[in-house]
Design a protein around this motif. Structure first.
Motif, PDB file in Angstrom:
ATOM      1  N   ASN A 286       0.830  -1.196   0.000  1.00  0.00           N
ATOM      2  CA  ASN A 286       0.000   0.000   0.000  1.00  0.00           C
ATOM      3  C   ASN A 286       0.873   1.258   0.000  1.00  0.00           C
ATOM      4  O   ASN A 286       1.802   1.379   0.804  1.00  0.00           O
ATOM      5  N   LYS A 287       0.561   2.174  -0.906  1.00  0.00           N
ATOM      6  CA  LYS A 287       1.314   3.426  -1.015  1.00  0.00           C
ATOM      7  C   LYS A 287       0.645   4.520  -0.205  1.00  0.00           C
ATOM      8  O   LYS A 287      -0.546   4.809  -0.371  1.00  0.00           O
ATOM      9  N   GLY A 288       1.399   5.133   0.703  1.00  0.00           N
ATOM     10  CA  GLY A 288       0.875   6.195   1.540  1.00  0.00           C
ATOM     11  C   GLY A 288       0.888   7.536   0.843  1.00  0.00           C
ATOM     12  O   GLY A 288       1.499   7.704  -0.233  1.00  0.00           O
ATOM     13  N   ALA A 289       0.216   8.506   1.458  1.00  0.00           N
ATOM     14  CA  ALA A 289       0.138   9.854   0.883  1.00  0.00           C
ATOM     15  C   ALA A 289       1.506  10.505   0.777  1.00  0.00           C
ATOM     16  O   ALA A 289       1.739  11.372  -0.078  1.00  0.00           O
ATOM     17  N   ASP A 290       2.451  10.074   1.620  1.00  0.00           N
ATOM     18  CA  ASP A 290       3.792  10.653   1.583  1.00  0.00           C
ATOM     19  C   ASP A 290       4.725   9.911   0.625  1.00  0.00           C
ATOM     20  O   ASP A 290       5.918  10.194   0.562  1.00  0.00           O
ATOM     21  N   GLY A 291       4.163   8.973  -0.135  1.00  0.00           N
ATOM     22  CA  GLY A 291       4.963   8.262  -1.118  1.00  0.00           C
ATOM     23  C   GLY A 291       5.650   7.011  -0.595  1.00  0.00           C
ATOM     24  O   GLY A 291       6.290   6.291  -1.370  1.00  0.00           O
TER      25      GLY A 291
END
Length: 207
Positions: free
Chosen positions: A47-52
């Motif tokens: 899973n990719k977070g909002a911060d990359g």
């Protein structure tokens, strides 16, 4: 009736296949027949977070699967000749080669896919819990062979008293189908594994 069963500790199993090979050697099985098999079950996602940055929910574990000598064995209940028999003294289910006609009904009936058709002999074969060893005071070959002590065997009430009453682990069928005499200790990765989109990673090995 005394009922024997198996215990499997998935937190100890490394998928080394020693149990599988020991059973195969002891029972002199053909190249395409396994009475005990190691299932590699994997799943999860990245899973990719909002911060990359990326985090993972990936998981993987092995299941040593064999005959569970069920309370309601589908193989015995559906065998048209009575070749599949649940022993009245031990609860172990075995196949009588003198009665088996090799029709494969037991193969199709068992949700655990345990009985196998030996095409060379035109007979179905399956784990009998190493009944001769058990009656002599020993344990099945797969149990004694496991280097990590992930398997145990004994009277099912003793196993449940010692290890608990869990009988389900993905990807094995739901225990309500046949009442398997199996106790399982779940590794953390196995908790809720089926809901995470898990899959059998070695289907050709366990087919």
């Amino acid at each position: 009736m005394t009922q024997y069963g198996f215990y499997f500790d998935s937190s100890r199993c490394t998928g080394c296949k020693t149990c599988e090979l020991a059973c195969k050697d002891y029972n002199d099985l053909g190249a395409d027949i396994l009475m005990r098999k190691i299932i590699d079950f994997e799943g999860g996602a990245w899973n990719k977070g909002a911060d990359g940055t990326w985090t993972t929910e990936a998981f993987g574990y092995s299941v040593s699967a064999g005959c569970n000598h069920c309370d309601n064995p589908a193989c015995a209940m559906n065998c048209p000749t009575g070749a599949m028999v649940k022993d009245a003294d031990t609860g172990l289910v075995s196949s009588n080669p003198e009665v088996c006609i090799g029709c494969g009904t037991c193969v199709q009936s068992c949700p655990y896919e345990v009985p196998k058709l030996d095409t060379a002999k035109s007979q179905c074969v399956k784990c009998d819990g190493c009944k001769d060893r058990v009656l002599a005071g020993g344990k099945p070959m797969c149990v004694d062979a496991c280097p990590l002590h992930a398997l145990d065997f004994g009277k099912i009430e003793d196993l449940r008293s010692r290890y608990g009453s869990v009988s389900d682990i993905d990807p094995l069928p739901d225990s309500s189908l046949t009442g398997p005499n199996l106790v399982v200790k779940l590794t953390k990765a196995a908790e809720g594994a089926g809901s995470k989109g898990g899959f059998v990673a070695n289907p050709l090995e366990v087919a």
